[in-house]
Design a protein around this motif. Structure first.
Motif, PDB file in Angstrom:
ATOM      1  N   GLN A  30      86.866  15.813  16.518  1.00 49.60           N
ATOM      2  CA  GLN A  30      85.999  16.541  16.547  1.00 49.60           C
ATOM      3  C   GLN A  30      85.872  16.406  14.883  1.00 49.60           C
ATOM      4  O   GLN A  30      84.506  16.177  13.768  1.00 49.60           O
ATOM      5  N   LEU A  31      86.554  16.743  14.429  1.00 49.44           N
ATOM      6  CA  LEU A  31      86.871  15.528  12.895  1.00 49.44           C
ATOM      7  C   LEU A  31      86.278  14.656  12.371  1.00 49.44           C
ATOM      8  O   LEU A  31      85.561  14.381  11.066  1.00 49.44           O
ATOM      9  N   LYS A 113      87.118  19.378  29.289  1.00 52.29           N
ATOM     10  CA  LYS A 113      86.028  18.753  29.745  1.00 52.29           C
ATOM     11  C   LYS A 113      85.648  17.122  30.299  1.00 52.29           C
ATOM     12  O   LYS A 113      84.707  16.884  31.395  1.00 52.29           O
ATOM     13  N   ALA A 114      86.713  16.299  30.231  1.00 51.24           N
ATOM     14  CA  ALA A 114      86.483  15.255  30.493  1.00 51.24           C
ATOM     15  C   ALA A 114      86.544  15.153  32.482  1.00 51.24           C
ATOM     16  O   ALA A 114      85.582  15.000  33.464  1.00 51.24           O
ATOM     17  N   LEU A 313      81.916  15.888  23.030  1.00 53.16           N
ATOM     18  CA  LEU A 313      81.615  14.598  24.065  1.00 53.16           C
ATOM     19  C   LEU A 313      83.709  14.421  23.768  1.00 53.16           C
ATOM     20  O   LEU A 313      83.649  13.282  22.526  1.00 53.16           O
ATOM     21  N   PRO A 314      83.979  14.302  25.388  1.00 52.89           N
ATOM     22  CA  PRO A 314      85.407  13.520  24.943  1.00 52.89           C
ATOM     23  C   PRO A 314      85.550  12.273  24.930  1.00 52.89           C
ATOM     24  O   PRO A 314      84.724  10.829  25.350  1.00 52.89           O
ATOM     25  N   THR A 315      86.622  10.844  23.987  1.00 53.51           N
ATOM     26  CA  THR A 315      85.814  10.074  23.857  1.00 53.51           C
ATOM     27  C   THR A 315      85.804   9.119  25.378  1.00 53.51           C
ATOM     28  O   THR A 315      86.705   8.829  25.665  1.00 53.51           O
ATOM     29  N   GLY A 316      85.124   8.163  25.347  1.00 56.61           N
ATOM     30  CA  GLY A 316      85.047   7.200  25.853  1.00 56.61           C
ATOM     31  C   GLY A 316      84.557   7.789  27.312  1.00 56.61           C
ATOM     32  O   GLY A 316      83.960   7.165  27.815  1.00 56.61           O
TER      33      GLY A 316
END
Length: 397
Positions: A30-31, A113-114, A313-316
């Motif tokens: 998020q940052l 989330k993922a 969204l989650p990374t990837g």
């Protein structure tokens, strides 16, 4: 053209205070999203100087952050993606189908989330492929392009999947193309019932294997009996699957995809003002009649940023996915077979190596071609920034 107000302006003005107030509660991802949006198209990312080959007009162009959550960076990404998808279109009607999670499940999805977003994709796509393959309905193998959206118009958490589906599919033995009815694809009540069963069965499996996390007011759901009680009313509720009428031709499908595939939680064009009262923006209230849906909302800057970050969204995580005939491994062969069965000529193969199209806007003074004459690194400015009124110069093409 730059709008008068951008999400980046809000993040630059209110972001530092938001970070300080929520230190330790913001993820690194998020940052990074906040930083990317704040620095997008500024000297922080470097850039280049362009000059017109005709009149010599100069302008500075700063680099984009290319973050998929940035409202300014999605236009070019959408155009590139659409060029690749255009060759996949078939000369049939296309339907728009939407699968939405109930509010009780959306609350679980927010902390997982993922896992839950991935389950949403899998349950929705399996539902479509299963019902379409049933001889009682269509009896064919269909293709699906699915796009995840996690927001409502007011930036609330509202996870749902948009699907674009050709109006028909290939028979199981590959001998013919089976068309759907002109204005009907599959029964939405049947889709909703199977979607509910598949999703809840697999969600319970995730819980039983200890893969779901619960925090705050939902922490009690870690207990299996409490989790089952939470799901009990959802099992009896009708899960709504929405199917729109078919699009009016392939051009309309592409126009829709260009609006939806790379959309972020809120576009800069919806922002109205940012002052001491907060951020004012336009949204649609779908509980009202169609003529009265356009409404205006004001949120504090802190609340606006919080709602925006809900949708990071989650990374990837892949938010655009393809299934059935359009799945990556079999897309080329499946589309070739579909065109053969539809008696449609395959798209021409262009083996020539072409220069990528020049997306730079033309010269604002004479409409001429702009060329790059200087580049500069991050946090630097050009050696000789153009004055407000640039002198005429002749630039070699």
């Amino acid at each position: 053209m730059r709008t008068s107000l951008e999400v980046a302006d809000i993040f630059r003005a209110a972001g530092p205070a938001y970070r300080a107030a929520h230190a330790g509660h913001l993820s690194l991802h998020q940052l990074k999203v906040m930083s990317a949006i704040e620095h997008c198209r500024t000297a922080a990312l470097g850039g280049h100087v362009e000059a017109c080959t005709g009149c010599g007009h100069w302008r500075i162009a700063y680099n984009s952050c290319r973050n998929r959550h940035c409202p300014k960076c999605q236009g070019a990404a959408a155009r590139t993606w659409l060029e690749a998808r255009e060759a996949d279109l078939l000369p049939v009607g296309y339907f728009h189908v939407v699968f939405t999670l109930p509010a009780e499940i959306a609350a679980i999805a927010f902390h997982n989330k993922a896992l839950v977003y991935d389950l949403l994709f899998k349950a929705a796509s399996e539902t479509m492929l299963t019902i379409a393959g049933d001889p009682k309905h269509l009896g064919a193998r269909i293709g699906i392009t699915a796009v995840l959206h996690t927001w409502g118009s007011a930036l609330t958490h509202h996870p749902h999947v948009h699907m674009i589906v050709p109006g028909g599919g290939i028979a199981p033995d590959g001998s013919r193309w089976i068309s759907s009815r002109p204005a009907f694809l599959l029964p939405v009540r049947v889709l909703g019932a199977l979607f509910r069963r598949l999703f809840l069965t697999r969600l319970l499996q995730l819980h039983d294997t200890g893969r779901l996390a619960f925090f705050g007011s939902l922490s009690g759901l870690a207990d299996r009996r409490a989790f089952l009680r939470h799901l009990s009313p959802v099992r009896k509720k009708r899960w709504v699957v929405y199917a729109k009428p078919p699009f009016a031709g392939p051009e309309a499908v592409l126009a829709y995809l260009s609006r939806y595939t790379h959309r972020v939680a809120i576009s800069n064009s919806r922002l109205i003002s940012f002052d001491q009262r907060g951020v004012t923006f336009r949204y649609k209230d779908y509980r009202r009649g169609s003529a009265d849906r356009q409404q205006v909302m004001t949120l504090t800057a802190d609340e606006f940023i919080r709602r925006f970050l809900l949708h990071v969204l989650p990374t990837g995580f892949h938010r655009i996915r393809h299934y059935g005939l359009l799945a990556g491994g079999c897309r080329k062969d499946s589309l070739a077979l579909a065109r053969r069965l539809l008696a449609v000529a395959p798209p021409p193969e262009d083996n020539a190596t072409e220069e990528p199209p020049d997306t730079r806007p033309p010269c604002p003074c004479c409409g001429g071609h702009m060329v790059v004459i200087e580049t500069f690194a991050r946090w630097q400015q050009p050696r000789a920034p153009p004055a407000a009124s640039s002198p005429n110069r002749t630039i070699a093409p």
